[in-house]
Design a protein around this motif. Sequence first.
Motif, PDB file in Angstrom:
ATOM      1  N   THR A   1       0.880  -1.164   0.000  1.00 36.14           N
ATOM      2  CA  THR A   1       0.000   0.000   0.000  1.00 36.14           C
ATOM      3  C   THR A   1       0.925   1.223   0.000  1.00 36.14           C
ATOM      4  O   THR A   1       2.111   1.125   0.339  1.00 36.14           O
ATOM      5  CB  THR A   1      -0.904   0.041   1.240  1.00 36.14           C
ATOM      6  OG1 THR A   1      -0.079   0.211   2.412  1.00 36.14           O
ATOM      7  CG2 THR A   1      -1.711  -1.241   1.360  1.00 36.14           C
ATOM      8  N   TRP A   2       0.377   2.393  -0.324  1.00 36.88           N
ATOM      9  CA  TRP A   2       1.202   3.595  -0.314  1.00 36.88           C
ATOM     10  C   TRP A   2       1.701   3.908   1.090  1.00 36.88           C
ATOM     11  O   TRP A   2       2.824   4.371   1.278  1.00 36.88           O
ATOM     12  CB  TRP A   2       0.434   4.780  -0.893  1.00 36.88           C
ATOM     13  CG  TRP A   2       0.411   4.781  -2.385  1.00 36.88           C
ATOM     14  CD1 TRP A   2      -0.654   4.573  -3.197  1.00 36.88           C
ATOM     15  CD2 TRP A   2       1.538   4.968  -3.247  1.00 36.88           C
ATOM     16  NE1 TRP A   2      -0.265   4.614  -4.510  1.00 36.88           N
ATOM     17  CE2 TRP A   2       1.070   4.862  -4.565  1.00 36.88           C
ATOM     18  CE3 TRP A   2       2.896   5.210  -3.021  1.00 36.88           C
ATOM     19  CZ2 TRP A   2       1.899   4.996  -5.674  1.00 36.88           C
ATOM     20  CZ3 TRP A   2       3.736   5.348  -4.124  1.00 36.88           C
ATOM     21  CH2 TRP A   2       3.246   5.238  -5.430  1.00 36.88           C
ATOM     22  N   GLU A   3       0.862   3.627   2.069  1.00 37.20           N
ATOM     23  CA  GLU A   3       1.267   3.892   3.450  1.00 37.20           C
ATOM     24  C   GLU A   3       2.444   3.001   3.860  1.00 37.20           C
ATOM     25  O   GLU A   3       3.404   3.463   4.489  1.00 37.20           O
ATOM     26  CB  GLU A   3       0.078   3.683   4.399  1.00 37.20           C
ATOM     27  CG  GLU A   3      -1.017   4.732   4.282  1.00 37.20           C
ATOM     28  CD  GLU A   3      -1.858   4.586   3.028  1.00 37.20           C
ATOM     29  OE1 GLU A   3      -1.825   3.485   2.399  1.00 37.20           O
ATOM     30  OE2 GLU A   3      -2.535   5.569   2.657  1.00 37.20           O
ATOM     31  N   GLU A   4       2.363   1.710   3.513  1.00 37.56           N
ATOM     32  CA  GLU A   4       3.444   0.779   3.832  1.00 37.56           C
ATOM     33  C   GLU A   4       4.731   1.159   3.116  1.00 37.56           C
ATOM     34  O   GLU A   4       5.826   1.137   3.694  1.00 37.56           O
ATOM     35  CB  GLU A   4       3.046  -0.646   3.450  1.00 37.56           C
ATOM     36  CG  GLU A   4       1.935  -1.236   4.290  1.00 37.56           C
ATOM     37  CD  GLU A   4       1.428  -2.551   3.736  1.00 37.56           C
ATOM     38  OE1 GLU A   4       0.890  -3.350   4.523  1.00 37.56           O
ATOM     39  OE2 GLU A   4       1.560  -2.783   2.517  1.00 37.56           O
ATOM     40  N   LEU A   5       4.591   1.505   1.837  1.00 37.97           N
ATOM     41  CA  LEU A   5       5.752   1.882   1.036  1.00 37.97           C
ATOM     42  C   LEU A   5       6.435   3.110   1.623  1.00 37.97           C
ATOM     43  O   LEU A   5       7.656   3.143   1.806  1.00 37.97           O
ATOM     44  CB  LEU A   5       5.305   2.126  -0.406  1.00 37.97           C
ATOM     45  CG  LEU A   5       6.370   2.409  -1.465  1.00 37.97           C
ATOM     46  CD1 LEU A   5       5.867   1.933  -2.832  1.00 37.97           C
ATOM     47  CD2 LEU A   5       6.709   3.884  -1.542  1.00 37.97           C
ATOM     48  N   ALA A   6       5.633   4.134   1.930  1.00 36.24           N
ATOM     49  CA  ALA A   6       6.197   5.367   2.478  1.00 36.24           C
ATOM     50  C   ALA A   6       6.858   5.115   3.826  1.00 36.24           C
ATOM     51  O   ALA A   6       7.927   5.678   4.118  1.00 36.24           O
ATOM     52  CB  ALA A   6       5.099   6.431   2.607  1.00 36.24           C
TER      53      ALA A   6
ATOM     54  N   LYS B   1       2.733  11.564  -0.011  1.00 34.60           N
ATOM     55  CA  LYS B   1       2.671  12.516  -1.127  1.00 34.60           C
ATOM     56  C   LYS B   1       3.970  12.537  -1.915  1.00 34.60           C
ATOM     57  O   LYS B   1       3.961  12.602  -3.152  1.00 34.60           O
ATOM     58  CB  LYS B   1       2.340  13.920  -0.612  1.00 34.60           C
ATOM     59  CG  LYS B   1       0.898  14.084  -0.161  1.00 34.60           C
ATOM     60  CD  LYS B   1       0.599  15.526   0.217  1.00 34.60           C
ATOM     61  CE  LYS B   1      -0.853  15.698   0.605  1.00 34.60           C
ATOM     62  NZ  LYS B   1      -1.176  17.104   0.981  1.00 34.60           N
ATOM     63  N   THR B   2       5.096  12.493  -1.205  1.00 28.99           N
ATOM     64  CA  THR B   2       6.386  12.483  -1.904  1.00 28.99           C
ATOM     65  C   THR B   2       6.549  11.210  -2.717  1.00 28.99           C
ATOM     66  O   THR B   2       7.001  11.237  -3.869  1.00 28.99           O
ATOM     67  CB  THR B   2       7.548  12.609  -0.903  1.00 28.99           C
ATOM     68  OG1 THR B   2       7.399  13.816  -0.164  1.00 28.99           O
ATOM     69  CG2 THR B   2       8.894  12.621  -1.627  1.00 28.99           C
ATOM     70  N   ALA B   3       6.166  10.065  -2.127  1.00 30.89           N
ATOM     71  CA  ALA B   3       6.264   8.787  -2.839  1.00 30.89           C
ATOM     72  C   ALA B   3       5.412   8.808  -4.107  1.00 30.89           C
ATOM     73  O   ALA B   3       5.852   8.369  -5.180  1.00 30.89           O
ATOM     74  CB  ALA B   3       5.839   7.637  -1.928  1.00 30.89           C
ATOM     75  N   CYS B   4       4.188   9.325  -4.011  1.00 37.49           N
ATOM     76  CA  CYS B   4       3.299   9.406  -5.177  1.00 37.49           C
ATOM     77  C   CYS B   4       3.850  10.364  -6.227  1.00 37.49           C
ATOM     78  O   CYS B   4       3.755  10.105  -7.427  1.00 37.49           O
ATOM     79  CB  CYS B   4       1.901   9.847  -4.745  1.00 37.49           C
ATOM     80  SG  CYS B   4       0.999   8.614  -3.800  1.00 37.49           S
ATOM     81  N   ARG B   5       4.448  11.475  -5.783  1.00 40.62           N
ATOM     82  CA  ARG B   5       5.028  12.434  -6.721  1.00 40.62           C
ATOM     83  C   ARG B   5       6.199  11.804  -7.476  1.00 40.62           C
ATOM     84  O   ARG B   5       6.339  11.992  -8.682  1.00 40.62           O
ATOM     85  CB  ARG B   5       5.468  13.693  -5.977  1.00 40.62           C
ATOM     86  CG  ARG B   5       5.953  14.806  -6.930  1.00 40.62           C
ATOM     87  CD  ARG B   5       6.118  16.122  -6.208  1.00 40.62           C
ATOM     88  NE  ARG B   5       7.160  16.049  -5.179  1.00 40.62           N
ATOM     89  CZ  ARG B   5       6.928  16.089  -3.879  1.00 40.62           C
ATOM     90  NH1 ARG B   5       5.676  16.180  -3.415  1.00 40.62           N
ATOM     91  NH2 ARG B   5       7.925  16.020  -3.007  1.00 40.62           N
TER      92      ARG B   5
END
Length: 204
Positions: free
Chosen positions: A151-156, A169-173
């Motif tokens: 998930t994005w939360e886990e990745l971040a 937000k930085t990971a998605c950017r």
Amino acid sequence: MAKKKTGISEELREAINEAARAGAYEAYRNTAGAYVNYFKAMETLLYNYKKLAALVADEEGYCEVEYHAGRKTFAAGSKSAGYYEQKTEADIVEEMREEKRRQYRETKYGFERLERAINLYRDRKEFTVVRMYYFGEDYEGRPRESGKPYTWEELAFDLEEAGVLKGVKTACRWRNKIVNDMAVCVFGIAAAVSAATYRHKAGE
């Protein structure tokens, strides 16, 4: 009865076909006036990168056709033209094999274009997000033990722990930037126009 193995989904085949277009100008000309989401097409290729690698690594398996040949004779042709062509089941199976070989060449060509684009970006900092989000690898580049996508939360969280970045937000950017750049390399001019429009709307 002959049975044909498809191997890949229609959505993925469409993305492969798009990636395999010969030259950026041709891609632009063929899609002029029609909206194509190159970002999503690139994501489809990245999600399926490892599956594609496995497919093109096994040409024999990709081109395999199940059959029972030589038992029957089939007539093919045009009644209005006044001719018929006799084909054995073996003839038909060979035609199926040739179609599979054509599909394999197309798939391999598309995969090679994809791999060249990916290799251009492997040394960029943003590529870590690609590996983790699309390839199912952890920060060290190993297959994730759970086998489940991040998930994005886990990745971040993992990347924050490693001191690489901070926040979803930085990971998605990072993801948006590198996927758009890869799409330009794979799809050419039309993807560059699409990426510029997307970035303008997003305020990047």
